[in-house]
Design a protein around this motif. Structure first.
Motif, short mmCIF file in Angstrom:
data_model
loop_
_atom_site.label_atom_id
_atom_site.label_comp_id
_atom_site.label_asym_id
_atom_site.label_seq_id
_atom_site.Cartn_x
_atom_site.Cartn_y
_atom_site.Cartn_z
N LEU A 100 -15.89 30.54 -6.71
CA LEU A 100 -15.27 31.74 -7.30
C LEU A 100 -16.00 32.14 -8.58
CD1 LEU A 100 -11.52 30.64 -7.00
CD2 LEU A 100 -12.62 32.50 -5.72
N ARG B 78 -2.45 37.59 -8.27
CA ARG B 78 -3.37 38.13 -9.29
C ARG B 78 -3.32 39.66 -9.33
NH1 ARG B 78 -9.38 36.88 -8.33
NH2 ARG B 78 -9.07 38.68 -7.00
N ASP C 163 -7.65 31.43 -8.20
CA ASP C 163 -7.73 32.89 -8.26
C ASP C 163 -6.38 33.56 -8.00
OD1 ASP C 163 -7.66 32.18 -5.60
OD2 ASP C 163 -9.17 33.63 -4.95
N GLU D 280 -12.79 36.11 -11.45
CA GLU D 280 -11.72 36.04 -10.45
C GLU D 280 -10.71 34.95 -10.75
OE1 GLU D 280 -12.80 36.14 -6.37
OE2 GLU D 280 -14.21 37.80 -6.68
N LEU D 281 -11.04 34.06 -11.69
CA LEU D 281 -10.11 32.99 -12.02
C LEU D 281 -8.97 33.55 -12.87
CD1 LEU D 281 -12.49 30.11 -13.18
CD2 LEU D 281 -11.69 30.63 -10.88
#
Ligand code: SAM
Length: 335
Positions: A43, A287, A271, A47-48
Motif C-alpha cells: 500500500l 476510509r 487502509d 492510502e494508509l
C-alpha cells in the motif's frame, strides 16, 4: 442503548488494527518471498489511515462495545512513530491495549511503547533453534535478537509478555518442547498456534497442521499440565497450567477446534477496510467515509450495521474447497 450483536448473537469485543501491510520478515508460512518480493504492490503511504483516523475508528468501536484493541500488521514496529498511535489509543477509557510484533525492533522500542501507554505485548517466535528460526523468517534473522526484545519488554514492564509459536508439521514441531522448557517458570506465556489457511499464498494443506492436542500431549509428557478455565467468552487460547507452578501456556486450535461461535473480533486493515472474519474475501470501506467528512455518529451507525449483518463462521465450514478461496492475506488484514 440496544446491545449490538451479529446475526449469530455475537457481540463485538475486540478490534485488531493493522497499521501496515509491510514486514521486515518473510516468514515462509505468511509472506513467502516468491510472492512478497521486490515488485509486490504494498500500500502506498497516502492510502494508509493516519493515526488520527485510526483513533476515530477505535473510539467508534469502543462506543459499540469493544474492550480490547490489538495493534498488528504486517509488522507494526516498522510503521514510523507507532508509539504515537499507542498514545492516542491509550487515551480511550477502560481499553485493554496490546500489540503483536515479531520482536526484531523491540529491543529499541519497548520502553517507548510502555511510556506511550501500551499495557502488554505479544512477540512471535517460532523456534529457539537458530537454523530453524532463520529458515522460517527467511531473512536470516537470529533468535538472540528476538530474545533480547523479549527481555527489553519484560524490563519495561509490558506484562504479561506472551510468545506466539506457529507450529507447522515438518518445519518446527521439534521446537515445541525446547520452547516449553526455556520459558517454563519465566513468567512468559507461550501460545502455540495451529498453522492456518489464511490468505491464499501459503500453500496450506491439512497435513501441515500439528493439532493442539498433540502439542499439549508432548509438553504434558515432560512438564505435566492441567486445564485452566477461560477468563472470558471469546478467549481464543485454550489455557493450561504447569502442575508444578511453573506458569501457563495456551493453545490456539482454530483448525481442529474452531471457535467461530464465540468470535467477537473485528479487524481494521491499514487502509481502513473493516473485516468481520480473518478468512474474509471482502471488507467494508471506512476510509471513504472518514475522508468524505462523515460525522462520528455516521461512522458509528455504519460500523453497527456492518456488525449486525455479520454471519461469518469460516473455520467451522473449512474444507478443501474453502482453502482455495481468494481470501485476503494475513499481512494485510492483520494477524
Ligand atoms: N508481524 C507481527 C508478528 O510477527 O507477530 C504481527 C503480524 S503476524 C501476521 C501475527 C501472527 O500471525 C504471528 O504470530 C504469526 O506467526 C501468525 N501467523 C501468520 N501466518 C499464520 C498462519 N498461516 N497460521 C497461523 N498463524 C499465522
Amino acid at each position: 442503548m440496544e446491545r449490538l450483536v451479529d446475526t449469530l448473537g455475537r457481540p463485538v469485543r475486540d478490534l485488531r488494527v493493522s497499521v501496515t501491510d509491510r514486514c521486515n520478515f518473510r516468514c515462509v508460512y505468511c509472506m513467502p518471498k516468491e510472492v512478497f518480493g521486490r515488485d509486490y504492490p504494498f500500500l502506498p503511504r497516502a492510502e494508509l489511515l493516519t493515526f488520527e483516523e485510526i483513533e476515530r475508528v477505535a473510539r467508534a468501536f469502543a462506543g459499540l462495545g469493544v474492550e480490547k484493541i490489538r495493534i498488528t500488521g504486517g509488522e507494526p514496529l516498522v510503521r514510523r512513530d507507532v508509539e504515537t498511535l499507542v498514545e492516542f489509543l491509550a487515551r480511550i477509557n477502560g481499553l485493554d491495549l496490546t500489540l503483536t510484533t515479531n520482536g526484531a525492533l523491540l529491543g529499541r522500542k519497548a520502553a517507548a511503547l510502555k511510556d506511550a501507554g501500551l499495557k502488554r505485548i505479544t512477540v512471535s517466535l517460532d523456534s529457539l533453534d537458530d537454523d530453524v528460526f532463520r529458515a522460517m523468517n527467511d531473512v536470516d534473522f537470529p533468535v538472540m535478537r528476538v530474545l533480547e526484545g523479549i527481555d527489553a519488554a519484560l524490563a519495561a514492564g509490558l506484562a504479561p509478555v506472551k510468545v506466539n509459536v506457529v507450529v507447522k508439521r515438518g518445519l518446527n514441531e521439534e521446537s515445541v518442547l525446547p520452547m516449553a522448557r526455556h520459558f517454563h517458570g519465566s513468567g512468559v506465556v507461550l501460545r502455540f498456534i495451529e498453522y492456518m489457511d489464511v490468505g491464499h499464498t501459503n500453500g496450506w494443506r491439512m497435513d501441515d497442521v500439528v493439532p493442539a492436542s498433540e502439542i499439549v500431549a508432548a509438553i504434558d509428557a515432560e512438564l505435566p499440565l492441567e486445564p485452566v478455565e477461560p477468563a472470558y467468552r471469546g478467549e481464543v487460547a485454550n489455557r493450561w497450567r504447569y502442575r508444578d507452578g511453573g506458569g501457563e501456556i495456551g493453545v490456539i486450535a482454530s483448525v481442529t477446534q474452531p471457535f467461530c461461535g464465540d468470535c467477537t473480533r473485528a479487524r481494521l486493515s491499514a487502509d481502513g477496510q473493516v473485516y468481520t472474519c480473518l478468512f474474509a474475501v471482502e471488507g467494508h470501506d471506512l476510509r471513504a467515509l472518514l475522508r468524505g467528512g462523515a460525522s462520528d455518529e455516521e461512522l458509528s451507525t455504519v460500523i453497527a450495521a456492518i456488525w449486525r449483518a455479520r454471519a461469518d463462521r469460516y473455520s467451522e465450514l473449512r474444507s478443501a474447497a474453502t482453502a482455495d478461496l481468494p481470501k485476503v492475506e494475513m499481512s494485510y488484514i492483520g494477524g
